[in-house]
Each structure stands twice: as C-alpha cells, then as structure tokens.
Motif scaffolding. Sequence first.
Motif, PDB file in Angstrom:
ATOM      1  N   ALA A   1       0.817  -1.138  -0.173  1.00  9.42           N
ATOM      2  CA  ALA A   1       0.135  -0.278  -0.066  1.00  9.42           C
ATOM      3  C   ALA A   1       0.606   1.364  -0.011  1.00  9.42           C
ATOM      4  O   ALA A   1       1.712   1.298   0.846  1.00  9.42           O
ATOM      5  CB  ALA A   1      -0.782   0.125   1.379  1.00  9.42           C
ATOM      6  N   GLU A   2       0.510   2.100  -0.981  1.00 10.62           N
ATOM      7  CA  GLU A   2       1.169   3.542  -0.885  1.00 10.62           C
ATOM      8  C   GLU A   2       0.262   4.496  -0.558  1.00 10.62           C
ATOM      9  O   GLU A   2      -0.938   4.594  -1.626  1.00 10.62           O
ATOM     10  CB  GLU A   2       1.825   3.766  -2.499  1.00 10.62           C
ATOM     11  N   PHE A   3      -0.178   4.912   0.498  1.00  9.57           N
ATOM     12  CA  PHE A   3      -1.297   5.741   0.976  1.00  9.57           C
ATOM     13  C   PHE A   3      -0.970   7.425   0.466  1.00  9.57           C
ATOM     14  O   PHE A   3       0.047   7.799   0.445  1.00  9.57           O
ATOM     15  CB  PHE A   3      -1.403   5.701   2.521  1.00  9.57           C
ATOM     16  N   ILE A   4      -2.193   7.688  -0.111  1.00  8.58           N
ATOM     17  CA  ILE A   4      -2.132   8.926  -0.537  1.00  8.58           C
ATOM     18  C   ILE A   4      -3.443   9.702   0.333  1.00  8.58           C
ATOM     19  O   ILE A   4      -4.485   9.379   0.081  1.00  8.58           O
ATOM     20  CB  ILE A   4      -2.578   9.072  -2.234  1.00  8.58           C
ATOM     21  N   LEU A   5      -3.140  10.309   1.151  1.00  8.61           N
ATOM     22  CA  LEU A   5      -4.034  10.869   2.126  1.00  8.61           C
ATOM     23  C   LEU A   5      -4.784  12.087   1.513  1.00  8.61           C
ATOM     24  O   LEU A   5      -4.250  12.877   0.940  1.00  8.61           O
ATOM     25  CB  LEU A   5      -3.310  11.590   3.339  1.00  8.61           C
ATOM     26  N   SER A   6      -6.170  11.757   1.488  1.00  9.07           N
ATOM     27  CA  SER A   6      -7.081  12.700   0.746  1.00  9.07           C
ATOM     28  C   SER A   6      -8.277  13.271   1.863  1.00  9.07           C
ATOM     29  O   SER A   6      -8.747  14.304   1.565  1.00  9.07           O
ATOM     30  CB  SER A   6      -7.943  11.875  -0.179  1.00  9.07           C
ATOM     31  N   THR A   7      -7.751  12.932   3.019  1.00  8.48           N
ATOM     32  CA  THR A   7      -8.515  13.328   4.286  1.00  8.48           C
ATOM     33  C   THR A   7      -8.168  14.794   4.474  1.00  8.48           C
ATOM     34  O   THR A   7      -7.255  15.464   4.121  1.00  8.48           O
ATOM     35  CB  THR A   7      -8.162  12.639   5.615  1.00  8.48           C
ATOM     36  N   SER A   8      -9.326  15.303   5.293  1.00  5.15           N
ATOM     37  CA  SER A   8      -8.984  16.850   5.488  1.00  5.15           C
ATOM     38  C   SER A   8      -7.979  16.997   6.773  1.00  5.15           C
ATOM     39  O   SER A   8      -7.773  18.153   6.849  1.00  5.15           O
ATOM     40  CB  SER A   8     -10.489  17.504   6.059  1.00  5.15           C
ATOM     41  N   HIS A   9      -7.728  16.158   7.451  1.00  3.70           N
ATOM     42  CA  HIS A   9      -6.423  16.154   8.194  1.00  3.70           C
ATOM     43  C   HIS A   9      -5.379  15.962   7.494  1.00  3.70           C
ATOM     44  O   HIS A   9      -4.306  16.369   8.292  1.00  3.70           O
ATOM     45  CB  HIS A   9      -6.740  14.881   9.161  1.00  3.70           C
ATOM     46  N   ARG A  10      -5.035  16.000   6.258  1.00  2.00           N
ATOM     47  CA  ARG A  10      -3.800  15.810   5.760  1.00  2.00           C
ATOM     48  C   ARG A  10      -2.713  16.719   5.892  1.00  2.00           C
ATOM     49  O   ARG A  10      -1.401  16.323   5.978  1.00  2.00           O
ATOM     50  CB  ARG A  10      -4.104  15.442   4.149  1.00  2.00           C
ATOM     51  N   HIS A  11      -3.196  17.980   5.974  1.00  2.00           N
ATOM     52  CA  HIS A  11      -2.025  19.031   6.432  1.00  2.00           C
ATOM     53  C   HIS A  11      -1.918  19.216   7.993  1.00  2.00           C
ATOM     54  O   HIS A  11      -1.025  19.881   8.406  1.00  2.00           O
ATOM     55  CB  HIS A  11      -2.524  20.497   5.745  1.00  2.00           C
ATOM     56  N   ARG A  12      -2.400  18.311   8.731  1.00  2.00           N
ATOM     57  CA  ARG A  12      -2.479  18.579  10.323  1.00  2.00           C
ATOM     58  C   ARG A  12      -0.893  18.125  10.630  1.00  2.00           C
ATOM     59  O   ARG A  12      -0.397  18.724  11.624  1.00  2.00           O
ATOM     60  CB  ARG A  12      -3.308  17.855  10.886  1.00  2.00           C
ATOM     61  N   PHE A  13      -0.339  16.939   9.823  1.00  2.00           N
ATOM     62  CA  PHE A  13       1.056  16.593  10.473  1.00  2.00           C
ATOM     63  C   PHE A  13       2.065  16.650   9.269  1.00  2.00           C
ATOM     64  O   PHE A  13       1.490  16.363   8.043  1.00  2.00           O
ATOM     65  CB  PHE A  13       0.862  15.136  10.894  1.00  2.00           C
ATOM     66  N   THR A  14       3.258  16.372   9.502  1.00  2.00           N
ATOM     67  CA  THR A  14       4.202  16.277   8.633  1.00  2.00           C
ATOM     68  C   THR A  14       4.094  14.749   7.792  1.00  2.00           C
ATOM     69  O   THR A  14       3.564  13.931   8.784  1.00  2.00           O
ATOM     70  CB  THR A  14       5.651  16.499   9.005  1.00  2.00           C
ATOM     71  N   ILE A  15       4.710  14.392   6.954  1.00  2.00           N
ATOM     72  CA  ILE A  15       4.658  13.022   6.549  1.00  2.00           C
ATOM     73  C   ILE A  15       5.291  12.063   7.417  1.00  2.00           C
ATOM     74  O   ILE A  15       4.991  11.160   7.610  1.00  2.00           O
ATOM     75  CB  ILE A  15       5.446  12.861   5.103  1.00  2.00           C
ATOM     76  N   ASN A  16       6.398  12.752   7.895  1.00  2.00           N
ATOM     77  CA  ASN A  16       6.940  11.837   9.005  1.00  2.00           C
ATOM     78  C   ASN A  16       6.158  11.640  10.059  1.00  2.00           C
ATOM     79  O   ASN A  16       6.229  10.301  10.482  1.00  2.00           O
ATOM     80  CB  ASN A  16       8.139  12.465   9.469  1.00  2.00           C
ATOM     81  N   ASN A  17       5.409  12.400  10.495  1.00  2.00           N
ATOM     82  CA  ASN A  17       4.465  12.330  11.890  1.00  2.00           C
ATOM     83  C   ASN A  17       3.284  11.218  11.246  1.00  2.00           C
ATOM     84  O   ASN A  17       2.858  10.281  11.937  1.00  2.00           O
ATOM     85  CB  ASN A  17       3.731  13.446  12.125  1.00  2.00           C
ATOM     86  N   TRP A  18       2.817  11.472  10.041  1.00  2.00           N
ATOM     87  CA  TRP A  18       1.886  10.653   9.494  1.00  2.00           C
ATOM     88  C   TRP A  18       2.373   8.899   9.493  1.00  2.00           C
ATOM     89  O   TRP A  18       1.562   8.088   9.989  1.00  2.00           O
ATOM     90  CB  TRP A  18       1.390  10.825   8.383  1.00  2.00           C
ATOM     91  N   GLU A  19       3.850   8.858   9.090  1.00  2.00           N
ATOM     92  CA  GLU A  19       4.190   7.522   9.297  1.00  2.00           C
ATOM     93  C   GLU A  19       4.342   6.939  10.715  1.00  2.00           C
ATOM     94  O   GLU A  19       3.797   5.853  10.791  1.00  2.00           O
ATOM     95  CB  GLU A  19       5.610   7.593   8.399  1.00  2.00           C
ATOM     96  N   LYS A  20       4.558   7.722  11.637  1.00  2.00           N
ATOM     97  CA  LYS A  20       4.719   7.099  12.709  1.00  2.00           C
ATOM     98  C   LYS A  20       3.278   7.112  13.337  1.00  2.00           C
ATOM     99  O   LYS A  20       3.238   5.985  14.106  1.00  2.00           O
ATOM    100  CB  LYS A  20       5.434   8.359  13.928  1.00  2.00           C
ATOM    101  N   ILE A  21       2.234   7.891  13.003  1.00  2.00           N
ATOM    102  CA  ILE A  21       0.756   7.514  13.381  1.00  2.00           C
ATOM    103  C   ILE A  21       0.373   6.336  12.914  1.00  2.00           C
ATOM    104  O   ILE A  21       0.054   5.251  13.645  1.00  2.00           O
ATOM    105  CB  ILE A  21      -0.041   8.798  12.846  1.00  2.00           C
ATOM    106  N   PHE A  22       0.573   5.935  11.672  1.00  2.00           N
ATOM    107  CA  PHE A  22       0.070   4.818  10.923  1.00  2.00           C
ATOM    108  C   PHE A  22       1.056   3.437  11.445  1.00  2.00           C
ATOM    109  O   PHE A  22       0.285   2.513  11.717  1.00  2.00           O
ATOM    110  CB  PHE A  22       0.332   4.566   9.547  1.00  2.00           C
ATOM    111  N   GLU A  23       2.309   3.782  11.973  1.00  2.00           N
ATOM    112  CA  GLU A  23       3.062   2.390  12.326  1.00  2.00           C
ATOM    113  C   GLU A  23       2.612   2.244  13.845  1.00  2.00           C
ATOM    114  O   GLU A  23       2.533   1.174  14.120  1.00  2.00           O
ATOM    115  CB  GLU A  23       4.390   3.099  12.359  1.00  2.00           C
ATOM    116  N   LYS A  24       2.236   3.250  14.649  1.00  2.00           N
ATOM    117  CA  LYS A  24       1.799   3.120  15.766  1.00  2.00           C
ATOM    118  C   LYS A  24       0.482   2.235  16.027  1.00  2.00           C
ATOM    119  O   LYS A  24      -0.021   1.505  17.019  1.00  2.00           O
ATOM    120  CB  LYS A  24       1.501   4.232  16.783  1.00  2.00           C
ATOM    121  N   ARG A  25      -0.287   2.443  14.760  1.00  2.00           N
ATOM    122  CA  ARG A  25      -1.742   1.883  14.893  1.00  2.00           C
ATOM    123  C   ARG A  25      -1.731   0.347  14.134  1.00  2.00           C
ATOM    124  O   ARG A  25      -2.560   0.034  13.825  1.00  2.00           O
ATOM    125  CB  ARG A  25      -2.631   2.641  14.452  1.00  2.00           C
ATOM    126  N   GLY A  26      -0.547   0.120  13.892  1.00  2.00           N
ATOM    127  CA  GLY A  26      -0.102  -1.302  13.283  1.00  2.00           C
ATOM    128  C   GLY A  26      -0.509  -1.149  11.646  1.00  2.00           C
ATOM    129  O   GLY A  26      -0.874  -2.433  11.092  1.00  2.00           O
TER     130      GLY A  26
END
Length: 150
Positions: free
Chosen positions: A44-69
């Motif tokens: 999976a190559e995620f392309i965030l289309s969510t309204s939250h997408r600008h809330r975090f950096t890509i690095n932070n999004w990666e950590k969020i997704f990793e933390k959630r398994g």
Amino acid sequence: MKVFLDIDGVMVHANPHKTVELEDDGFYRFAYKAVSAINSIDNAEFILSTSHRHRFTINNWEKIFEKRGIHFISISIIETENSYNVSRREEIERWVEFKHYNVNEIIIIDDDKSLNGLPKHLRDRVVLTSPYRGLDDDHEIKKIIENRAY
C-alpha cells in the motif's frame, strides 16, 4: 497499490453522537476492523485525501500509521490549491490525472458521496463507507483488487 485514504468515516466513525477515542499521540484511535481491512492491501502506498492531511508532516503520519499497526510502503498527501473550494471527487480526479496513475493500481476509500460523480473507470475503484460505521470489512477492497485488468 495506490490507496487514496480518508480518515473520518473510514478509519474512525463519523457519528456525531459517539466520541472518537484518542491515542496518546493526540490523534484518533483507528477502528480495529478498519486497520485489518487496510492491512489486506499488499504494498500500500497511501495518498491521504483526508481533511486532516495538512495537520501533520509526512514523517508524523508515518509514525501515526506505524503506531496503529498499519503496513505501508509510503505515505503522501494530495496537494491542491484552494482545496476548500474543491470537492473530494475533483481533488482525486485531478490528482490521478496529474500523476498519470494507472487506474488499475488505485483504490479510493472514503465516505464522501461526491465520489459517486467520478467517471466510471475511477468510480469502479471506490470503496464508499458508511460514515457512521467506517471501514468495517475488506470485501469491497478484495473485489477491486481481484477485478484488476492488466
């Protein structure tokens, strides 16, 4: 597989009468069934289309997704000008065209009904969730993956 992913109404419910739980990082706790369904997508190559997408950096999004398994190859976001004046349908349609994506390598997972207005070749790649339940199984995802034409 390039996965356009929304958060509200997909990874978490969007029921205004129920509270969405938070993780200790301050962002939503994703529903177990949603995580399981998302993890059924290989490479999976995620392309965030969510309204939250600008809330975090890509690095932070990666950590969020990793933390959630959640398993993924990469995470990026749709970059559009004036995104507040553009529907989700228009954002995704323009991004696919701009990036010259092969439609057979796309899955769009969202609860936004404007996606019903996509051209058929893209609409056939949509998993439209119920905002009150979110993504609660992988049946539609598997159907799209199995019906890929090369």
